[in-house]
Motif scaffolding. Structure first.
Motif, short mmCIF file in Angstrom:
data_model
loop_
_atom_site.label_atom_id
_atom_site.label_comp_id
_atom_site.label_asym_id
_atom_site.label_seq_id
_atom_site.Cartn_x
_atom_site.Cartn_y
_atom_site.Cartn_z
N LEU A 108 0.78 -1.25 0.01
CA LEU A 108 -0.02 0.25 -0.01
C LEU A 108 0.71 1.41 0.18
N VAL A 109 0.54 2.01 -0.41
CA VAL A 109 1.46 3.60 -1.08
C VAL A 109 1.03 4.69 0.83
N LYS A 110 2.11 4.82 0.53
CA LYS A 110 1.34 6.05 2.85
C LYS A 110 0.89 7.15 1.87
N ALA A 111 0.16 7.61 2.88
CA ALA A 111 -0.26 9.68 2.55
C ALA A 111 -0.64 10.13 3.25
N ARG A 112 -1.04 11.20 3.39
CA ARG A 112 -0.39 12.37 3.79
C ARG A 112 -2.49 13.53 3.35
N TYR A 113 -2.55 13.63 4.54
CA TYR A 113 -3.61 14.17 5.14
C TYR A 113 -3.64 15.21 5.64
N LEU A 114 -4.79 15.93 4.89
CA LEU A 114 -5.24 17.05 4.37
C LEU A 114 -6.63 17.61 5.03
N ALA A 115 -6.27 18.62 6.14
CA ALA A 115 -7.87 18.85 6.35
C ALA A 115 -8.11 20.26 6.69
N PRO A 116 -9.37 20.39 6.74
CA PRO A 116 -9.84 22.18 7.38
C PRO A 116 -9.80 22.41 9.06
N ARG A 117 -9.05 23.53 9.55
CA ARG A 117 -8.91 23.65 10.93
C ARG A 117 -10.20 23.23 11.87
N PRO A 118 -10.14 22.21 13.13
CA PRO A 118 -11.36 21.76 13.91
C PRO A 118 -11.99 23.34 14.26
N GLU A 119 -12.07 24.09 14.12
CA GLU A 119 -13.10 25.19 14.41
C GLU A 119 -14.39 25.23 13.05
N ALA A 124 -19.69 23.61 10.58
CA ALA A 124 -20.25 23.09 9.88
C ALA A 124 -21.27 21.87 9.61
N LEU A 125 -20.70 21.40 11.55
CA LEU A 125 -21.46 20.46 12.20
C LEU A 125 -22.22 20.52 12.56
N GLU A 126 -22.43 21.91 13.20
CA GLU A 126 -23.15 22.64 15.15
C GLU A 126 -24.32 22.08 14.56
N ALA A 127 -24.75 21.58 13.17
CA ALA A 127 -26.68 21.71 13.30
C ALA A 127 -26.75 20.20 13.63
N VAL A 128 -25.98 19.46 13.38
CA VAL A 128 -25.92 17.61 12.59
C VAL A 128 -26.25 16.72 14.41
#
Length: 264
Positions: A108-119, A124-128
């Protein structure tokens, strides 16, 4: 895919298929089928081994079929043996290799992870709300189909996606259509694959994806397991989840090695 894989690994015995109009070789030594088709057409006699792929996805149909195969050995295969109740059906868990080990050995190849800031994620999910241990899909779909979020997904892919062959995991059908349309509007070839996408259409789409004529596949639930496209080198997790199993299955779609592919 199963037939092709067995042939590719040197299996010499005859292989048959039970699958609607694609049925062939029903008297072969090895038979590839879904549990639903086996139950509908009748369980063959003399079965000594049953291999259940993606065995974390368990249906009553599996129990119905196995009840008639009391003399057969049963091998369940899964990258995520995390479903509650599997221990009631299998006597032992055999761990082959972990993801990190497979990456170290080049399988398997390795992965790089990119994500928005936690806040940003929290906003985005506060109403879910959360149901049965994961985000409520109807509320999640509304949140993720927000025009700003969909546009941000495409813009971030343009900045960071390196023009890679990409699978975008979406919440529902409309979300997949909206996201694919946003990519197309931005001049990026994208297609939608859903549970009701005809087999012929899927074949055309997958061939275009493997040939790089289509850059992004926007999907809902259909390719998270059992889909093998090593050329895919970027996953967009546009379907937030609290399920570790679902997360691993989605991410795993882009870890297969391919010529020229160094990471995901």
């Amino acid at each position: 895919q199963w037939v092709a894989r067995m042939r590719g690994h040197g299996v010499k015995r005859s292989i048959g298929v039970l699958q609607g109009g694609n049925t062939r070789g029903t008297d072969a030594a090895i038979l590839v089928a879904t549990a639903q088709t086996i139950r509908a057409r009748g369980v063959p006699e003399g079965v000594g081994l049953v291999v259940i792929d993606e065995s974390h996805i368990w249906h009553k149909t599996h129990d119905d079929v196995l009840e008639t195969l009391t003399e057969a050995n049963v091998l369940g295969l899964t990258a995520t043996p995390l479903r509650e109740g599997l221990g009631l059906r299998f006597d032992a868990v055999v761990i082959g290799s972990r993801i990190r080990e497979l990456q170290a050995d080049g399988f398997l190849v390795k992965a790089r992870y990119l994500a928005p800031r936690p806040e940003a994620i929290e906003a985005a999910l506060e109403a879910v709300s959360i149901r049965a241990g994961d985000f409520a899909s109807n509320e999640l779909a509304v949140a993720m189909r927000n025009k700003a979020i969909i546009g941000d997904v495409v813009a971030e892919w343009q900045r960071r996606g390196e023009d890679r062959q990409t699978i975008a995991f979406c919440v529902d059908k409309q979300h997949a259509r909206d996201l694919a349309n946003e990519f197309v509007t931005a001049g990026i070839a994208a297609e939608v694959v859903l549970d009701d996408t005809e087999d012929g259409d899927r074949k055309v789409i997958f061939e275009a994806f493997n040939n790089r004529a289509v850059r992004v596949l926007a999907i809902v639930g259909v390719l998270g397991v059992g889909f093998d496209a090593p050329i895919a080198a970027c996953a967009i997790l546009a379907r937030p989840t609290l399920s570790y199993s679902l997360y691993l299955q989605q991410g795993g779609r882009v870890l297969r090695p391919c010529a020229g592919k160094t990471d995901a």
